[in-house]
Design a protein around this motif. Structure first.
Motif, mmCIF file in Angstrom:
data_model
loop_
_atom_site.group_PDB
_atom_site.id
_atom_site.type_symbol
_atom_site.label_atom_id
_atom_site.label_comp_id
_atom_site.label_asym_id
_atom_site.label_seq_id
_atom_site.Cartn_x
_atom_site.Cartn_y
_atom_site.Cartn_z
ATOM 1 N N PHE A 28 25.223 31.575 41.614
ATOM 2 C CA PHE A 28 25.820 32.144 40.741
ATOM 3 C C PHE A 28 25.876 33.578 40.696
ATOM 4 C CE2 PHE A 28 23.626 28.362 38.960
ATOM 5 C CZ PHE A 28 24.638 27.924 37.732
ATOM 6 N N TYR A 29 27.022 34.136 40.808
ATOM 7 C CA TYR A 29 27.437 35.484 40.685
ATOM 8 C C TYR A 29 27.680 36.279 39.283
ATOM 9 C CZ TYR A 29 29.314 39.934 42.559
ATOM 10 O OH TYR A 29 29.483 41.187 42.797
ATOM 11 N N LEU A 30 26.738 37.223 39.100
ATOM 12 C CA LEU A 30 26.971 37.812 37.857
ATOM 13 C C LEU A 30 28.087 39.060 38.157
ATOM 14 C CD1 LEU A 30 24.364 36.135 37.196
ATOM 15 C CD2 LEU A 30 23.591 37.754 35.909
ATOM 16 N N ASP A 31 29.134 38.994 37.295
ATOM 17 C CA ASP A 31 30.203 39.771 37.860
ATOM 18 C C ASP A 31 30.062 41.073 36.649
ATOM 19 O OD1 ASP A 31 32.090 41.109 39.429
ATOM 20 O OD2 ASP A 31 33.715 39.726 38.571
ATOM 21 N N ALA A 32 30.618 41.966 37.034
ATOM 22 C CA ALA A 32 30.581 43.199 36.279
ATOM 23 C C ALA A 32 31.294 44.498 36.978
ATOM 24 C CB ALA A 32 29.362 43.915 35.793
ATOM 25 N N SER A 33 32.039 45.376 36.352
ATOM 26 C CA SER A 33 32.766 46.457 37.057
ATOM 27 C C SER A 33 31.789 47.413 37.160
ATOM 28 C CB SER A 33 33.816 46.993 36.024
ATOM 29 O OG SER A 33 33.134 47.426 34.937
ATOM 30 N N LEU A 34 32.181 48.353 37.960
ATOM 31 C CA LEU A 34 31.137 49.552 38.343
ATOM 32 C C LEU A 34 30.709 50.549 37.040
ATOM 33 C CD1 LEU A 34 29.572 51.332 40.384
ATOM 34 C CD2 LEU A 34 31.769 52.644 40.703
ATOM 35 N N GLU A 35 31.818 50.699 36.384
ATOM 36 C CA GLU A 35 31.445 51.064 35.043
ATOM 37 C C GLU A 35 30.238 50.577 34.100
ATOM 38 O OE1 GLU A 35 33.985 52.833 30.886
ATOM 39 O OE2 GLU A 35 34.878 51.772 32.462
#
Length: 205
Positions: free
Chosen positions: A142-149
């Motif tokens: 599983f990859y928990l994705d999120a922007s740098l912000e």
């Protein structure tokens, strides 16, 4: 494999003697799997949580462990990454060797393993592949994705962050999904409850 403490001693010794790097960890795992035979039940699950630093991997791991009725052990890469001082080389990779050792020990002892880490992985990644070669079924990524912000926002909300804001910015570029092993991407809009339910649904934890 891992019938006694010899395996952990071997991993540590090889790591220090060879200034082990990430990919060199694979050589250690290859060497050790030639010495020992893994005796794992087909029922054990390897659940890998990846994503940028501060994205919430440990936050997700806690309710997973609270809700399951199965034997589960958490292997947190940061425990090893920040668990030593004065390394003999900057890029020693000891955290990979020791965490992989504990992942395999947990599986061999009949535990499901949640492996939580901000580690770099690529398509056909040799570090992950050796884990999957040793534990051939019930492997989940599983990859928990999120922007740098968004990552910085979550980092600022931490009460005792282990790394600085500048370090979060620096290592963010190394975090990305991989196009292999059917990795499930969790979008940043997913709430904690939605993320936990998704992982339980996919893995049967």
């Amino acid at each position: 494999f891992c019938k006694n403490r010899q395996i952990c001693t071997s991993v540590s010794a090889v790591a220090f003697k060879t200034n082990l790097r990430h990919l060199d960890t694979v050589k250690v795992l290859c060497y050790l799997t030639n010495l020992y035979t893994l005796h794992m039940t087909n029922q054990t699950k390897l659940i890998i949580l990846r994503g940028p630093s501060a994205v919430g991997k440990s936050t997700v791991a806690k309710p997973l462990m609270d809700r399951t009725k199965r034997p589960v052990v958490l292997v947190d890469l940061d425990h090893y990454r920040f668990g030593f001082v004065n390394p003999p080389a900057e890029d020693h990779g000891l955290e990979y060797a020791m965490s992989a050792c504990d992942v395999l020990i947990g599986l061999e002892k009949g535990f499901d393993v949640i492996f939580d880490g901000n580690f770099r992985a690529e398509k056909n990644d040799p570090f992950l592949q050796k884990l999957f070669d040793a534990h051939t079924e019930e492997n989940y990524l599983f990859y928990l994705d999120a922007s740098l912000e968004e990552t910085l926002k979550r980092h600022e909300a931490k009460t005792n962050p282990r790394i600085s804001t500048d370090k979060v910015r620096e290592v963010y570029k190394f975090a990305s999904p991989i196009e292999d092993h059917d990795e499930v991407i969790i979008p940043q809009e997913s709430t904690l409850e939605q993320t936990v339910q998704k992982i339980i649904q996919v893995t049967g934890l």
